[in-house]
Motif scaffolding. Structure first.
Motif, mmCIF file in Angstrom:
data_model
loop_
_atom_site.group_PDB
_atom_site.id
_atom_site.type_symbol
_atom_site.label_atom_id
_atom_site.label_comp_id
_atom_site.label_asym_id
_atom_site.label_seq_id
_atom_site.Cartn_x
_atom_site.Cartn_y
_atom_site.Cartn_z
ATOM 1 N N PHE A 8 0.848 -1.183 0.000
ATOM 2 C CA PHE A 8 0.000 0.000 0.000
ATOM 3 C C PHE A 8 0.892 1.244 0.000
ATOM 4 N N PHE A 9 0.576 2.163 -0.932
ATOM 5 C CA PHE A 9 1.285 3.431 -1.006
ATOM 6 C C PHE A 9 0.356 4.525 -0.481
ATOM 7 N N ASP A 10 0.874 5.316 0.462
ATOM 8 C CA ASP A 10 0.063 6.384 1.032
ATOM 9 C C ASP A 10 0.423 7.702 0.359
ATOM 10 N N SER A 11 -0.611 8.477 0.073
ATOM 11 C CA SER A 11 -0.431 9.788 -0.553
ATOM 12 C C SER A 11 -1.281 10.787 0.202
ATOM 13 N N PRO A 12 -0.698 11.531 1.148
ATOM 14 C CA PRO A 12 -1.488 12.552 1.859
ATOM 15 C C PRO A 12 -1.974 13.625 0.892
ATOM 16 N N VAL A 13 -3.193 14.036 1.093
ATOM 17 C CA VAL A 13 -3.768 15.072 0.245
ATOM 18 C C VAL A 13 -3.125 16.410 0.603
ATOM 19 N N LYS A 14 -2.613 17.103 -0.403
ATOM 20 C CA LYS A 14 -1.862 18.347 -0.201
ATOM 21 C C LYS A 14 -2.699 19.513 -0.722
ATOM 22 N N SER A 15 -2.778 20.537 0.073
ATOM 23 C CA SER A 15 -3.564 21.707 -0.329
ATOM 24 C C SER A 15 -2.845 22.977 0.118
ATOM 25 N N MET A 16 -2.960 24.026 -0.696
ATOM 26 C CA MET A 16 -2.383 25.326 -0.358
ATOM 27 C C MET A 16 -3.397 26.253 0.309
ATOM 28 N N HIS A 17 -4.639 25.735 0.481
ATOM 29 C CA HIS A 17 -5.674 26.593 1.060
ATOM 30 C C HIS A 17 -5.691 26.534 2.581
ATOM 31 N N GLY A 18 -5.265 25.411 3.136
ATOM 32 C CA GLY A 18 -5.388 25.245 4.570
ATOM 33 C C GLY A 18 -6.846 25.097 4.953
ATOM 34 N N GLY A 19 -7.117 25.126 6.206
ATOM 35 C CA GLY A 19 -8.490 25.015 6.651
ATOM 36 C C GLY A 19 -8.851 23.602 7.031
ATOM 37 N N ALA A 20 -10.075 23.477 7.575
ATOM 38 C CA ALA A 20 -10.566 22.195 8.081
ATOM 39 C C ALA A 20 -11.309 21.450 6.987
ATOM 40 N N VAL A 21 -11.178 20.131 7.015
ATOM 41 C CA VAL A 21 -11.865 19.269 6.057
ATOM 42 C C VAL A 21 -13.285 19.021 6.545
ATOM 43 N N GLU A 22 -14.268 19.366 5.709
ATOM 44 C CA GLU A 22 -15.668 19.129 6.046
ATOM 45 C C GLU A 22 -16.108 17.737 5.619
#
Length: 1699
Positions: A8-22
């Motif tokens: 299994f390869f893990d790929s964290p979701v990367k974002s430049m917006h920041g903030g909380a995940v709804e």
């Protein structure tokens, strides 16, 4: 099926917006993840789309100011995302070829709370979407795929009374399955779509057929007020259910089962309702269950076939079955050992020390084990494509269950059975992100375990999205990357960990930690220099490649640090010496080990419109590189020079393989002349959709021809076969022959017939049927050796661990690209020889099952196959004792000496090659210099495999194995079958399994049984005997019993135990009890069990009494008798019903009265036989084949009684000879007769001189007894004795002897008595004829005839029957006179002649029916029917003629019926018509119709019926006109009939009576015209015409014309008859007054005077006067009565007229 060795390869979701995940939403088919965020700066909602690597797609952000996202939904099969916002806005984001975002404002005025896409049919241009908001507004939208103008409203519904719309779900006609459109992606990739190209080359596409979806929308929605309603595409809604009536609260979630027939509704009170969908507007409630204590926020999902999974917030998952309406739980397991060792280490990435466990799978415990009390289930997700259920917990763990239904459960199934359908496979610990950069989502701290808030599985790919407190991560599962070359293997152990093992030197396996995730690995050919010996290893992740160097001369082996790193975006690499080949879209780059490009090769395109070349497979062997393209082309490069060059143009394989759709894998042999292929083919002729092919193709680059081996039909097609012609069906081989788990001993034998292989177009390969090849490898040293790995295809529904699952690998070969409709059972490795004399010839050399500790084949070099070891089952290293990830499986030819030198290896391979192809001289030449006995033994084993005994003899000579040589010579002397001889040799060589297969193949199960017995394998021996060797079953059971008996005795002897008081101690052994059972089955227990238990009398007696069998009772009685216990013996003889022994003992005791009573006992054969039979069978019912069946019991008891009577008679005979007592003589005769010993009785009567008794006894005896007694009596001088002798001679069938003794006396009574005892079996034909002649001379013809029949002198019998008119032939006699067809002494011609004579005799006696039968039997059907006609049986004649289907017989029958009084019999008329019609005698039927017409006119004056009959005659003649020999005559007859019909119709039209003179003149003129017609032929009758004319003249008082009319009639009779027809007894047609009557009488008088018959007028006038005066004008009754009445007058008048 998830690969056994997967990463299994893990790929964290990367974002430049920041903030909380709804929230987030994973696309069901494509690797696309939509994430809803709330930006920290302005609290604005943002939706971003990410790829499988966790990177956002460019420009994919969707943002609406001053609001947040409320709901997300992906289109089921397209890259469209629907977003519902809190302010009522609706956005649709497309991520296909043209990325765009369309937002619709001010349609929904409040927050969109429910949203769902409708499935789009293939080829459709419109997508449909349904939405619902907080105010109860429902809208149906359409999205045009062509214009991309954004969604527009189709219909609208307002259900504000229902409250907010909480959920909606769409129902399609079929269950949608994940679909990866290979054809669409291929076209998109060719047009330049980089995403489609990346998916194709990375192996994440599976070719499957698309599913058909419904065009119309059928949507179910749930509201806040508890309403469940249905909405169609026009916006019409129907309320189906209201949960508020039951106090269940709002409908919060809706689910539809996999079969789309069950709808599940979940309410706010956690009440679950199950409904059956009977139509769009109709639901039937199936059941409900309430689950209190569970929060509604739980994501209730559908799981399995009929279950609903509910995360409880506790340590269990609650499951509700909609089929049985039961609920059960899946409990979380306890902490696993792996988690205990490393409770905080990441399972997807390396920890700080770099040595932690890298595999994500911990050894999970089974469902139902002890639950973990300190964890809680927060979310669940299920994939119906993989049958996988995943649960996320509060402690940051993922638990995976596999749904494996064992059977279809009924409503009464126990909950434990339902729970067992779910198998816990793995447990995963999810960690927070190790990166602290701002680009990572979430706020979790690194290294700290966080709870899993939500989890979602991708339905069509091996992706899993997890939202933890640390952020959202995408996990991708792929098969472990492997590589092998020249005894160096590399196996991926983790996402960044590689295992390296070399077998050239004794070096421990090393593990290398890489800096990047490993997506692929390649190994170079060894480089040999003066200073060092090294190999290069290249790993890559699609963005960067790293090079590692293995120095075999150094003890350190391989360095952990890479020697070089360079960027590389290629998904496939290959290494050749110091060069690395990397693929670009249209180019092949050649780099050195430092990553510098030293050559650029342009790949040719297959068409001018193709923008890029998609390479599906790449391989290097020797000095040749081969690659395959998406368009099924092969490109070969020669690497032997300084620069790589194409030796030949690319080859499109569709020219040779018409059904080819994709080349999954291509491999080239070491000399570059042969290329093997694994393909996908269009098996349904459906176009671009391909399925995994079961064929291994082989392309010869020089002859440009193809040969294949089909693993499904077990056939090999040679190049001479016209391609596309499917091979014939092959024999099916039992899987037991191939699925053995012993990797070295249980290897398969191909058992080829070499000559048949070489001469035929196809060859059968044993045991490989029903499989699909999954990988293939060429030897890097020998270009003739090819190895293929194949998996057996099983129907879906096998164990789920064998089904398809989440599998994605770096190339199409390593990924298990198989349809979800199939699964695979144990793997088989097949090795082939390839010979190229003129065209390639593929020969199966060997096949064997993959060892149980191996998961797949990764490489091949003589003499080993290199296999990837399963987790925890690898082989141990000799140096360090550690576990290796690669297992070497030796080839069977090299078993025992795999470490031999290269010369021996080459000799062995050459020997095996030439043996397989039948080249004996070359095979001997290859091994003549070998001196190693182990090599000769292995070659001898190969000869056993190929059944080549001639070469095996030479090998045995070099081995000096005298035992095996003797066994082979003995088998050949016994003239056994060749497989049986080979099996005997195999046994001598210790090849037990091979010997068993050989004996099974030739059907020698008797020898196989003996082998099992000799090896003390009694269970297998009895199994073989029961199934295939029934004739030796009892022998096998007996031998097994003797073995057990010996074992029991030897066990006691070895232990030195003392014998106890009751007998031998070994008799208490379980082996003794088992031996007793086997003796009973072998039916030898009557002797062997008492013998075995003879040392323990008490146990023996107990056994005998318990079995209650006569044989055992008799044995014990004999034993007691031998010991002097006479009374006890007598008791057991009686139990055994042994009457003979009882009588013998009683006679010994001189108790003759009791012996006589025993023999005279009534019912001894009836009353006691049931009890005896039951005791013989141990109380069980007996079968008709049992020795103790009812018939056997009768014979046994009767024989025993007869034997007892005979023994008793002998005792009385002995007493009579001693005492001469008449009483004892009579008793002896009586019991001799009871015993049916008539010969002994006759002997005793002769000795005693009792002639009367002699005659009585002899009459009951045999033929010999009768003759002996008759001769004895004939020799006496007494006349009485002579008469007795005559009677005995007659009884013995000695008629000639009786005739000789009675010659001259002619005593009929004596002859009758003799004949009464004659029969065909005991009398000769001459004797019977002699008696027949006697009866013929004495006038007893009937007896004579019967005797002639018995003597089969049918000719004499028929002659006598013809001469003797007094003999009335009967049906019984006639049957006896018919020779039977089975009598070979009379041929068919003679039989026909006899039957014909018999028929004429019956006819002469007016037995016509009997004559008909005999004519029929003689074959003279015509003559028989004539006889039947004489019988007068109308029904039988009609039935016979009808059934015969012979036209001539039907005509004869109809003609016969015409001779009968058919006028009065209507049924006879119908029979005549039917027979003529069936005989197609149209002309005769027409004549019959004409006769009927004449009859109607003559007797009944019914001219209308006559016309009908003539019309029918015309129809029949019209039919006869077709193909008639004389059509002119038929046409003439037709014309006459038509003219007659015309005349009759004219007559009928003018057949009226009137007083109008003008009309009379016109009518009579027409009638006279008929008379003047030249063709007038009495149709209609002339008299009827004149009668009508006369009536008209009389009615108009034209008397002169009436008189003239009378004169015109021919004779007085016609005139008077005409008047009678006018006035029949004074009818109303005549005149009513006296004046008219006077005129009539005057007219009559004139006519009568003219013919000088005045008396006729008187009679006629009386009749007329009576008729007129009958009304009451003073009739003279007396004159009428005196005349005898009207009838008499008419009768007399007719007689006078006739005179």
């Amino acid at each position: 099926m998830a690969p056994i060795n997967s990463i299994f390869f893990d790929s964290p979701v990367k974002s430049m917006h920041g903030g909380a995940v709804e929230s987030f939403c994973l696309h069901p088919q494509f690797p696309l993840l939509a994430v809803s965020l709330v930006a920290d700066a302005d609290a604005c909602g943002i939706v971003s789309i990410y790829d499988q690597s966790g990177y956002p797609l460019p420009g994919s952000d969707v943002k609406v100011s001053e609001t947040t996202c409320n709901t997300l939904d992906w289109h089921p099969s397209k890259r469209f995302l629907a977003i519902g916002w809190q302010n009522g806005y609706l956005s649709v984001r497309s991520e296909d070829q043209t990325s765009a975002t369309h937002t619709v404002e001010k349609q929904h005025l409040t927050a969109i709370t429910a949203i769902a896409w409708a499935e789009t049919a293939p080829g459709a241009s419109i997508c449909r979407l349904i939405t619902g908001d907080k105010n109860g507004q429902v809208m149906i939208w359409k999205y045009d795929l062509r214009s991309r103008s954004g969604p527009t409203i189709m219909s609208h519904s307002n259900v504000k009374d229902f409250g907010a719309i909480n959920c909606c779900i769409l129902r399609t006609l079929q269950q949608q399955q994940p679909m990866n459109d290979m054809a669409t992606l291929a076209r998109a990739a060719a047009e330049g779509d980089e995403r489609a190209l990346e998916m194709l080359v990375s192996g994440r596409v599976k070719n499957q057929k698309g599913s058909n979806a419904a065009d119309a929308i059928s949507c179910y929605m749930g509201s806040e007020n508890g309403h469940l309603f249905h909405v169609d595409e026009k916006g019409n809604y129907v309320v189906l259910f209201d949960s508020s009536h039951y106090g269940a609260g709002a409908v919060r979630r809706l689910l539809i089962g996999p079969n789309h027939h069950v709808l599940v509704a979940v309410t706010s009170s956690m009440t679950i309702y199950a409904f059956g969908i009977e139509g769009h507007n109709s639901l039937k409630e199936l059941g409900s269950v309430r689950l209190p204590g569970i929060k509604i926020e739980a994501n209730v999902i559908w799981a399995g076939d009929s279950a609903v999974a509910i995360p409880t917030g506790q340590n269990v998952i609650r499951m509700f079955s909609t089929s049985t309406f039961d609920n059960y739980t899946l409990e979380l397991p306890q902490q696993t050992p792996e988690e205990t060792r490393n409770p905080t280490g990441s399972i997807f990435d390396a920890t700080s020390d770099g040595r932690a466990e890298r595999d994500m799978f911990a050894a999970g415990t089974a469902a139902g084990g002890k639950a973990s009390l300190n964890d809680e289930v927060l979310s669940v997700s299920y994939s119906s494509f993989t049958n996988l259920l995943v649960a996320g917990s509060k402690n940051g763990k993922l638990y995976f269950w596999r749904y494996q239904p064992s059977s279809v459960h009924s409503s009464g199934t126990d909950n434990d059975d339902l729970q067992l359908d779910w198998k816990l496979e793995k447990t995963v610990q999810v960690q927070s992100s190790s990166s602290s950069s701002p680009s990572s989502m979430g706020e979790g701290d690194a290294g700290r375990a966080t709870n899993v808030k939500s989890v979602e599985l991708c339905k069509g790919h091996s992706y899993l999205a997890v939202q933890a407190s640390s952020g959202v991560t995408i996990y991708e599962q792929a098969e472990s990357a492997t590589a092998y070359h020249s005894e160096l293997s590399c196996v991926q152990l983790g996402a960044k960990e590689l295992s390296v093992k070399t077998f050239k030197v004794d070096m421990a396996e090393q593990r290398v930690l890489t800096q990047q995730q490993i997506r692929g690995v390649a190994v170079s050919k060894p480089s040999e220099n003066d200073d060092y010996f090294s190999q290069a290893i290249v790993v890559w992740d699609g963005e960067q490649a790293s090079v590692y160097e293995l120095n075999l001369d150094s003890k350190s082996g391989i360095n952990d640090e890479a020697t070089n790193h360079f960027p590389c975006t290629s998904s496939q690499l290959a290494v050749y010496e110091q060069s690395i080949f990397s693929l670009e879209p249209t180019k092949l780059q050649v780099r050195n080990l430092q990553g510098v490009v030293k050559q650029l090769l342009t790949l040719p395109t297959s068409s001018g419109s193709e923008k890029s070349v998609v390479v599906t497979s790449l391989d290097i062997n020797g000095t040749t590189l081969v690659l395959s393209t998406l368009h099924c082309s092969l490109i070969l490069f020669n690497l032997s020079k300084r620069e790589a060059k194409m030796d030949r143009p690319q080859k499109n394989m569709k020219q040779l393989i018409p059904k080819l759709t994709l080349i999954k894998s291509c491999k080239v042999n070491s000399n570059g002349k042969l290329v093997s292929l694994l393909t996908e083919e269009d098996l349904t002729q459906g176009g671009n959709v391909g399925e995994a092919s079961s064929r291994l193709y082989l392309w010869d680059t020089e002859s440009d021809s193809v040969v294949f081996h089909d693993f499904s039909t077990e056939r090999v097609a040679s190049a001479s076969r016209p391609f596309g012609l499917e091979p014939s069906s092959a024999q099916q081989i039992d899987d037991d022959d191939i699925l053995s788990q012993d990797s070295n001993d249980a290897l398969l034998s191909s058992n080829h017939d070499v000559k048949r292989e070489l001469s035929g177009s196809g060859a059968s390969s044993k045991g490989l049927g029903g499989r699909i090849p999954v990988s293939h490898f060429w030897s890097s040293e020998d270009p003739r050796l090819l190895t293929c790995e194949a998996m057996k295809v099983e129907p879906k529904g096998m164990s789920t661990s064998e089904q398809l699952g989440l599998s994605t690998a770096s190339n199409l070969e390593s990924s298990n690209n198989h349809s979800n409709t199939s699964s695979f059972s144990p793997v088989v490795v097949a090795m082939f020889f390839v010979d190229i004399p003129t065209a390639p010839l593929l020969m199966l050399k060997d096949s064997f099952p993959l060892p149980s500790n191996c998961s797949k084949l990764i490489g091949f070099d003589v003499p080993f196959h290199y296999c990837l070891a399963k987790k925890g089952t690898g082989s141990s290293s000799r140096s360090s004792g550690s576990t290796s990830s690669v297992v070497r499986v030796p080839m069977r030819d090299f078993a025992g000496f795999s470490d031999c030198d290269n010369t021996t290896k080459k000799a062995m391979v050459d020997f095996s090659f030439h043996i397989a192809y039948g080249n004996m001289d070359e095979a001997f030449r290859a091994i003549k210099l070998i001196k190693n006995e182990s090599v000769w033994e292995n070659m001898c084993r190969m000869c056993v495999k190929n059944q080549n005994l001639s070469v095996a003899k030479m090998c045995l000579g070099n081995m000096r194995n005298l035992k095996a040589t003797h066994a082979l010579r003995k088998a050949q002397q016994m003239e056994l079958e060749v497989p049986a001889q080979t099996a005997m040799l195999a046994i001598s060589l210790g090849m037990r399994d091979e010997a068993e297969k050989l004996l099974k193949s030739c059907g020698r199960y008797d020898l196989l049984n003996e082998i099992h017995q000799s090896q003390c394998e009694w269970g297998r021996a009895i199994s073989v005997a029961e199934s295939n060797d029934r004739i030796h079953l009892t022998t096998t059971q007996y031998n097994y019993a003797r073995y057990l008996e010996t074992q029991a005795a030897s066990t006691v002897d070895d232990s030195g135990a003392d014998i106890n008081e009751d007998g031998a101690d070994h008799l208490h052994s379980p082996n003794v009890q088992r031996a007793i059972q086997l003796y009973e089955k072998a039916n030898t227990h009557h002797f062997d069990v008492p013998r075995m238990l003879s040392q323990n009398y008490s146990k023996l007696l107990a056994y005998i009494n318990d079995k209650n069998e006569p044989g055992l009772f008799k044995w014990w009685a004999q034993f007691c008798e031998s010991t002097g216990s006479i009374e006890l013996a007598l008791e057991y003889y009686e139990k055994a019903n042994d009457i003979l022994s009882m009588v013998r003992v009683l006679c010994y005791l001189q108790k003759y009265e009791q012996a006589m009573q025993l023999c005279n006992r009534e019912g001894s054969l009836d009353e006691e036989e049931d009890a005896l039979g039951a005791s013989m069978n141990g109380g069980h019912s007996s079968s008709p084949f049992s020795p103790y069946s009812s018939s056997a019991k009768e014979v046994s008891l009767a024989s025993a009684t007869k034997a007892a009577c005979y023994y008793l008679a002998q005792q009385f005979e002995t007493q009579f000879q001693a005492e001469q007592n008449p009483k004892t003589f009579q008793q002896a005769i009586t019991y001799f007769m009871r015993a049916e010993a008539y010969t002994s009785g006759c002997r005793l009567c002769k000795e005693a001189g009792d002639f009367d008794q002699l005659k009585n006894v002899a009459s009951l005896g045999s033929m010999t007894d009768k003759l002996d007694a008759a001769k004895f009596l004939e020799a006496q001088d007494s006349q009485d004795c002579r008469d007795k002798a005559l009677q005995l001679y007659s009884m013995a069938g000695q008629g000639m002897k009786v005739a000789e003794l009675t010659r001259g006396e002619q005593k009929a009574a004596v002859m009758d008595s003799i004949v009464a005892h004659l029969d065909e079996s005991s009398s000769s034909p001459e004797q019977l004829k002699e008696f027949a002649k006697f009866f013929r001379d004495t006038g007893l013809y009937e007896k004579a005839i019967n005797l002639y029949i018995q003597a089969k002198d049918y000719d004499a019998a028929l002659t006598l029957l013809e001469e003797a008119a007094s003999v009335d032939i009967t049906e019984e006699m006639a049957e006896k006179l018919c020779p039977d067809k089975s009598d070979k002494s009379i041929d068919s011609r003679q039989r026909s002649q006899l039957l014909t004579r018999l028929a004429y005799i019956c006819q002469s006696q007016q037995k016509y029916t009997l004559a008909y039968k005999k004519f029929q039997q003689a074959g003279d059907i015509q003559q028989g029917f004539k006889a039947l006609l004489k019988s007068g049986d109308v029904e039988l004649i009609f039935k016979t003629a009808k059934v015969s289907r012979k036209p001539e017989l039907m005509v004869d029958a109809a003609n016969y019926f015409k001779t009968l009084q058919w006028v009065q019999a209507e049924d006879v008329v119908m029979k005549i018509i039917e027979l003529y019609q069936k005989a197609k005698a149209n002309e005769l039927l027409a004549l019959f119709y004409i006769s009927c017409a004449e009859l109607e006119m003559d007797q009944f004056q019914a001219y209308e019926k006559a016309v009908d009959a003539l019309n029918e005659a015309e129809k029949e003649l019209s039919k006869a006109l077709v193909n008639h020999k004389d059509p002119m005559r038929i046409e003439s007859a037709l014309a006459q009939i038509r003219h007659r019909v015309t005349l009759i119709n004219t007559f009928l039209q003018n057949d009226v009576t009137t007083t109008d003179k003008e009309q009379v003149a016109r009518v009579n003129g027409a009638l006279r015209a008929i008379l003047e017609d030249s063709s007038f032929q009495r149709f209609p009758r002339e008299r009827d015409i004149f009668t009508r004319m006369l009536a008209n003249f009389l009615a108009t008082e034209q008397n002169e014309k009436a008189f003239s009319c009378l004169e015109t009639l021919h004779g007085l009779d016609e005139g008077v008859r005409a008047l009678r027809r006018l006035f029949p007894g004074g009818s109303e047609a005549g005149p009513k007054d006296e004046a008219a009557m006077g005129k009539v009488n005057l007219l009559v008088e004139k006519v009568c005077e003219r013919v000088d018959r005045p008396e006729l007028a008187v009679k006629f006038k009386i009749g007329v006067n009576y008729g007129v005066n009958k009304g009451g004008n003073g009739i003279n009754e007396d004159s009428y009565e005196d005349s005898g009445g009207e009838d008499e007058i008419e009768r007399d008048l007719d007689e006078d007229l006739d005179d």
